[in-house]
Design an enzyme around this catalytic site. Structure first.
Site, PDB file in Angstrom:
ATOM      1  CE  LYS A  42      -5.145 -10.652  81.498  1.00 14.70           C
ATOM      2  NZ  LYS A  42      -5.573 -11.632  82.495  1.00 14.70           N
ATOM      3  NE  ARG A  97     -12.153 -15.688  84.780  1.00 14.66           N
ATOM      4  CZ  ARG A  97     -11.188 -14.767  84.784  1.00 14.66           C
ATOM      5  NH1 ARG A  97     -11.487 -13.499  84.642  1.00 14.66           N
ATOM      6  NH2 ARG A  97      -9.930 -15.116  84.944  1.00 14.66           N
ATOM      7  CE1 TYR A 127     -21.941  17.901  71.576  1.00 12.43           C
ATOM      8  CE2 TYR A 127     -19.966  16.774  72.383  1.00 12.43           C
ATOM      9  CZ  TYR A 127     -20.684  17.368  71.347  1.00 12.43           C
ATOM     10  OH  TYR A 127     -20.138  17.427  70.104  1.00 12.43           O
ATOM     11  CG  MET A 180     -14.803  11.224  69.622  1.00 13.38           C
ATOM     12  SD  MET A 180     -15.458  11.131  67.938  1.00 13.38           S
ATOM     13  CE  MET A 180     -17.065  10.412  68.202  1.00 13.38           C
TER      14      MET A 180
HETATM   15  C1  LIG Z   1      -4.808 -11.526  83.674  1.00 16.19           C
HETATM   16  C2  LIG Z   1      -4.414 -12.729  84.434  1.00 16.19           C
HETATM   17  C3  LIG Z   1      -3.384 -12.669  85.387  1.00 16.19           C
HETATM   18  C4  LIG Z   1      -2.720 -11.379  85.810  1.00 16.19           C
HETATM   19  O1  LIG Z   1      -3.518 -10.732  86.766  1.00 16.19           O
HETATM   20  P1  LIG Z   1      -3.071  -9.321  87.409  1.00 16.19           P
HETATM   21  O2  LIG Z   1      -4.152  -9.015  88.372  1.00 16.19           O
HETATM   22  O3  LIG Z   1      -3.025  -8.348  86.276  1.00 16.19           O
HETATM   23  O4  LIG Z   1      -1.752  -9.545  88.029  1.00 16.19           O
HETATM   24  C5  LIG Z   1      -2.990 -13.849  85.988  1.00 16.19           C
HETATM   25  N1  LIG Z   1      -3.595 -15.025  85.672  1.00 16.19           N
HETATM   26  C6  LIG Z   1      -4.600 -15.103  84.791  1.00 16.19           C
HETATM   27  C7  LIG Z   1      -5.230 -16.411  84.515  1.00 16.19           C
HETATM   28  C8  LIG Z   1      -5.049 -13.960  84.150  1.00 16.19           C
HETATM   29  O5  LIG Z   1      -6.054 -14.046  83.274  1.00 16.19           O
END
Ligand SMILES: *Cc1c(COP(=O)(O)O)cnc(C)c1O
Length: 354
Positions: free
Chosen positions: A34, A129, A251, A299
């Protein structure tokens, strides 16, 4: 050309997958890709991780991309379909949606599609969640079996504290108590659980961060886990300033030289994905030596204290994170986690595959 570059090692990705495989035993592996492969580039990562048993990601667009690339493995949609319009593509692209709320079940029932669909039913074992209540498990399994139409049904949960002292037992035990009796395949472990708790693997583990060569644990280095950083963000010093005592840099003049100090200006800023909130002292490698960030990140630039690096100057090699400087160390100094830094790599940063 601006010297900032993200070097991405396809070898390191493949190596880290083999490490995950060793820990997984007979469990199969969803490579979690992802967020553009945690910032490494979706297509590139999927090519490097060709030996994965499947790919887990977030959106239909990403999934369609993978199918267009010719990916044959199963693809897991981690949050399932977001509306009924996404159901038909799930069948057409042979995707495995996660179902985590009753509205999704109802949408699928209304869609009345024939044919098999591999379904993941996600349960809330305490992270609060996503996921159905564990108490509804057997009733939901019956309902989802009909919807799968001969496709495979898998039960899933996600750990909130697998990387912390609290561990996974407080979620694992109640989940298994409900799920085991179904006899269905299970998917539970993220990287932290995969590395630390072989008893939490189930049938399909879901490693993410470890594939990119970062440790999921605050107190265990990636190197000690046998992982290799996949992304190394490199640049150069493009200017040097000699600061008199009391002179500031950047800055707000947010850092002032306590004594006469040489400061190097590095071509990398927050528009490249470097965290603007990184404080003074955040580690940066110059000519292979650790030195500290000084002043506010701009930046397009940041500044480092070159004290003790008399040979360093314009053109000196800089590593912001990766090989030689674990991204976790930079993240910790900046009060964040490696995941956020990797994902935030800006599209404007050129990538070199190595
Ligand atoms: C992102 C995610 C993972 C992977 O988690 P890591 O800590 O990066 O290994 C596994 N399961 C779900 C549902 C996730 O959203």
């Amino acid at each position: 050309m601006r010297p900032l570059l993200a070097r991405i090692s396809l070898d390191a990705l493949a190596h880290n997958l083999r490490v995950a495989r060793r820990h997984a035993g007979s469990a199969r592996l969803w490579a979690v890709v992802k967020a553009n492969g945690y910032g490494h580039g979706l297509a590139r990562v999927v090519r490097a991780l060709g030996q994965a048993d499947g790919f887990a990601l977030l959106t239909l667009d990403e999934a369609a991309n993978l199918r267009q690339m010719g990916v044959e493995q199963p693809i897991l949609l981690l949050e399932g379909f977001f509306d009924a319009g996404e159901i038909a593509p799930c069948y057409e692209l042979r995707l495995s949606p996660v179902l985590h709320r009753v509205e999704q079940l109802a949408m699928l029932e209304r869609a009345r599609r024939d044919g098999p669909l591999d379904i993941y039913l996600k349960f809330n074992s305490g992270m609060n969640r996503l996921g159905f209540p564990l108490a509804d498990l057997s009733e939901l399994v019956d309902r989802a079996r009909l919807l799968a139409g001969g496709g495979r049904l898998t039960l899933m949960t996600h750990f909130a504290t697998a990387d912390e002292a609290l561990g996974v037992d407080w979620q694992l035990e109640p989940f298994l108590a409900q799920a085991r009796a179904s006899g269905l395949p299970l998917s539970l472990a993220n990287s932290a659980a995969l590395l630390r708790r072989p008893d939490s693997l189930g049938d399909w583990a879901r490693p993410g961060i470890m594939l990119y060569g970062a440790s999921p644990f605050a107190d265990v280095s990636a190197a000690s886990l046998g992982l290799r950083p996949a992304m190394t963000l490199v640049s150069e010093i493009i200017a040097v300033q000699d600061l008199a005592p009391g002179a500031g840099v950047g800055y707000g003049l947010a850092w002032r030289a306590p004594q006469r100090t040489r400061v190097g200006v590095v071509a990398c800023g927050y528009a490249d994905g470097y965290p603007r909130h990184a404080p003074n002292g955040t580690p940066v490698l110059v000519d292979g030596q650790r030195c500290g960030l000084v002043g506010r990140v701009s930046m397009d630039m940041l500044a480092v204290d070159l004290s003790g690096l008399s040979a360093a100057g314009v053109g000196s090699a800089v590593t912001l994170w990766g090989e030689g400087l674990p991204v976790e160390d930079v993240a910790t100094a900046a009060g964040t986690i490696s995941y956020e830094l990797l994902c935030a790599l800006a599209p404007r940063v050129p990538v070199a595959e190595i």
